[in-house]
Write a protein that holds these residues in place. Structure first.
Motif: not given
Length: 197
Positions: A101-127
């Protein structure tokens, strides 16, 4: 004559000791502390540049912050620790979901900095998932790669001198778009030509 030499020698030793005492005096209070963590220097523009160079099969770029998952997940991901990317080679990320029932249809991927979860890129990908690559019904696969061309200058320096230190958050989702889990992994870009470590 010997007395004069002894006084002269003693004077020289005294001056040397005084010099060392003043030379060794701590000046920490006079200077501001330095932050030697290179990840602190990554800007949102750098994160967008790194994100622009990621390559997927059939992905859609979406503005803003990716959906998040809260709760516990039974999904298992094939990445143990670091996501290694090599120039123009798309590597698989596999998800094991024993609960059908938990079949993965895709993933969201977002780039961000390593500092405490830090800044995010202004967009993400739906893969989207690539069903043809799955070993069986309990496995889902997405492909992730990087286009190294233009990411570094001729001296191997990333954009604006920013280091290659960033994370990606990977959020698998199901058939109806509901999030099924979430994991964050550091990214290491390996250049085939230079074999950087």
């Amino acid at each position: 004559m010997i007395k004069v030499r002894l006084i002269s020698l003693f004077s020289c030793l005294l001056l040397i000791c005084i010099f060392f005492i003043f030379a060794c005096k701590s000046d920490e209070s006079e200077t501001e502390p330095k932050n030697d963590n290179p990840a602190d220097t990554i800007s949102v523009a750098d994160l967008d540049t790194f994100s622009d160079h990621l390559r997927f099969l059939g992905a859609t770029k979406k503005p803003g912050k990716s959906p998040v998952y809260s709760g516990s997940s039974s999904l298992k991901i094939s990445l143990k620790d670091t996501l290694y990317l090599m120039d123009e080679i798309k590597g698989p990320i596999k998800f094991l979901h024993e609960d059908t029932t938990k079949n993965v249809a895709g993933v969201y991927i977002q780039v961000h900095s390593m500092v405490g979860g830090g800044s995010l890129a202004t967009y993400f990908y739906d893969v989207p998932e690539i069903p043809e690559m799955a070993d069986d019904d309990s496995v889902s696969v997405v492909l992730v790669g990087v286009d190294h061309d233009g990411l570094e200058d001729i001296f191997g320096v990333p954009p604006a001198g920013a280091p290659f230190i960033f994370d990606v958050t990977i959020i698998p989702y199901g058939e109806n778009g509901q999030t099924l889990g979430q994991t964050t992994r550091p990214v290491k870009i390996k250049d085939q030509m230079y074999k950087s470590q």
